[in-house]
Design an enzyme around this catalytic site. Sequence first.
Site, PDB file in Angstrom:
ATOM      1  N   ASP A   1      43.841  39.294  42.825  1.00 19.67           N
ATOM      2  CA  ASP A   1      43.438  37.990  43.323  1.00 19.67           C
ATOM      3  C   ASP A   1      41.970  37.800  42.931  1.00 19.67           C
ATOM      4  O   ASP A   1      41.230  38.765  42.719  1.00 19.67           O
ATOM      5  CB  ASP A   1      43.639  37.874  44.839  1.00 19.67           C
ATOM      6  CG  ASP A   1      43.707  36.414  45.277  1.00 19.67           C
ATOM      7  OD1 ASP A   1      43.317  35.523  44.488  1.00 19.67           O
ATOM      8  OD2 ASP A   1      44.141  36.145  46.416  1.00 19.67           O
TER       9      ASP A   1
HETATM   10  C1  BGC Z   1      43.711  32.637  46.022  1.00 21.09           C
HETATM   11  C2  BGC Z   1      44.866  32.740  45.058  1.00 21.09           C
HETATM   12  C3  BGC Z   1      44.625  31.834  43.880  1.00 21.09           C
HETATM   13  C4  BGC Z   1      43.313  32.229  43.223  1.00 21.09           C
HETATM   14  C5  BGC Z   1      42.974  31.411  41.999  1.00 21.09           C
HETATM   15  C6  BGC Z   1      42.364  32.833  45.331  1.00 21.09           C
HETATM   16  O1  BGC Z   1      41.322  32.474  46.180  1.00 21.09           O
HETATM   17  O2  BGC Z   1      43.864  33.581  47.047  1.00 21.09           O
HETATM   18  O3  BGC Z   1      46.065  32.401  45.704  1.00 21.09           O
HETATM   19  O4  BGC Z   1      45.695  31.910  42.981  1.00 21.09           O
HETATM   20  O5  BGC Z   1      42.261  32.061  44.165  1.00 21.09           O
HETATM   21  O6  BGC Z   1      42.685  30.104  42.344  1.00 21.09           O
END
Ligand code: BGC
Length: 748
Positions: free
Chosen positions: A262
């Site tokens: 993530d």
């Molecule tokens: C989120 C993810 C997301 C990623 C990219 C993170 O803050 O937890 O679900 O895909 O950002 O935007």
Amino acid sequence: MKTPLLAFLAAFAVCAISCSRPVSPQDTLLTNDKQIDEIIAQMSLEEKVEMLHSKTIMSSEGIPRLGIQEIRYADGPFGIREELGDGFRPLGWTTDSATYYPTGSALAATWSADLAYKYGEAMGTEARRRGKDVILGPAINIQRLPVGGRTYEYFSEDPILSSALAVGYTKGSQTAGTAVCVKHFAMNNQETNRGNFNVIIDPRQMREIYLKPFEAAVKEGGAMVVMPAYNKVNGYWCSENDELCNKILREEWGFNGFTVSDWGGTHSTLGAALGGLCVQMTGDNYLGPALIDSVRVGIVPEAIVDAKVREILRVRFAIEQVDPQNANIEAISQIEQQQVAYEVAQKSIVLLKNENKILPIDKQSVKKIAVVGINATASTANGGVGAGVKTIYEISPLQGIVNELGSDVEVLYAPGYKYIRPRGMWGPLTQDDGSQLDSQLLNEAIDAAQSADLVIFFAGTNKQIETEGSDRKNIMLPGGQDELIAHLASVNDNIVSVLISGGPCDLNEVVKYSTAVVQGWWNGLEGGHALADVLFGRIAPSGKLPFTFPIRLEDSPAYAMGNFPQKSIVGTDVFTAQYRQDITGGQSNQHRERPNPDAYYSEGSLVGYRWFDTKQMEVMFPFGHGLSYVDFDYSNISTDKKTYKAKDIISVSFDIKNVGQMEADEVVQLYVHRIDANVEWPQKELKAFERVNLQSGQTKNITLEIPVCDLSYWNEEIKDWSLEKCKIEILVGSSSRDIRLQTEIPII
Ligand code: BGC
């Protein structure tokens, strides 16, 4: 946490069980391995490592020298996110609008793997048109907490329902030629202290509840990419969790694709390299130059780097490369995709209560309708951080109602309260969402209600309250809505309330004052039309709740067990400190009070309805609940055999008849209850379900199947699945608390 009883039983009354499943779709990823290995053999260490971290905020490098493209990612999960520059800054394109699909809990309320497939296929098609390779979705964690900030992104409190939808979405999207990235692996069930919390969980509940949807998406759906979550599990960051990422995901489930952390969720070079992470998102401080050094000094074998590159290339080869010149040359959201969003929205709407058959509203018998509440007009496409969508258009509930009624019925609109102070993503945990009663707005709403034949009250939350980055403090309706509806009820007896939210709310007051209550969700760009279709009876409602509405938040399992919210401690939040300097404005949070990182899951597998049923507690609306405008008769239950063994499939048949006056869908649900089990089980568990379409007067014979091995439990003694021989009660019904048929079978 093994009970002595469990250990004792493991010795004789149970048998280890290996379920025979069809060949895994993961195997198709191996097709190009020979060619891939030849490519790897030609690559320098630097070239390989270049592929293991971000290139831009939404891409990771390919092998330009060999014409192998970068991997382009897009959030997900409810619409292809607009083009982003550094720090998630939208680039402001005019050509990157997308279809806004109903959010996760709304899709789940359809209880339809087929619709999830269409949804994934539509999203996958849009991703291809924009030249994206990987959708950062579906988001498939279990909804453990009613207050969870991402409840609206996730599907359900139940693993079987979540699994079916995850598989449908995955297959649909990948059939359209776009890989999915299932997220957030695993136990990402809270946003409080989200960059730092450490889930303390025992293997049985982890396997039976929390890992199930991921296992299904990988093994049955063939998900090509997996995103390890921000949190830790049993002491190890998910992005360097050998047990989760290497042993379970790869060795046990046969995952052949790649993992991507993530965004900001990578924490060390060695941990990530050895713990199963392929791509650091974002930055290169761990899987960049430091990894090259670690290989050079012999701490990390180069074979490990090769394995990561191989996994990335498998996906790269499985997904056709789109030449940037051919990307984004037509609108990605077209009528076919918008129709899918519309159909999902129609089938997601849940009729929670309907006294005196006030719904559907008879257009002939009303002259004036008062629509009250800011959620009647508020956009739900944007906000919520990563899962917002720059939608091509959005039909609000008010617009849907006005379009339906034309000039035949007068519609008055009164916001009733206003929205004042949005809460920041990493702001303090307060429930004040800034919306509050204002005497002028209140009086306007009361006047409108008094003069109308009927009030449609739009209750609910918004994407500042339910959002990635923080959990709700409670599930009360914000902004004085409980007070507002009491005022409306004092001047009008006919109140239909529609809840616009992604997660459950405290509905005690709303239910008390409303003749009918509808769960309307955050329902995509056609949400307003879909809602009007249901309210005015063009279609019968057919959604079913994917989670329980408790009477009080404190009744729900993690609260009742004292496991959430975790107690406060003071110190630095790793996530905020290391990654979000931009958002905190560089301010130190050294002395900030924040919750204890350890999140104990001692409620075990009693999540959601498993808890309320086992503890025999009343709820406001149970899991699986959803009324229709017709009645359904269930009859003639039978099973295909008298007794069942480990390798059998239990086939349960019954009749269902639509005894109403219109076409309608019913979601039939099959639960099991163990009668004489020695292993501890929840009171009942969903095992199968089907959405059935029935014309007025039509009867269908339905057969639902449960492989006996799906009744097994995770036996930590042998570290495998075991089947307990016991009598099973099969319960078939219209919700978890509306069981219409039952029969009993022994597992021998
Ligand atoms: C989120 C993810 C997301 C990623 C990219 C993170 O803050 O937890 O679900 O895909 O950002 O935007």
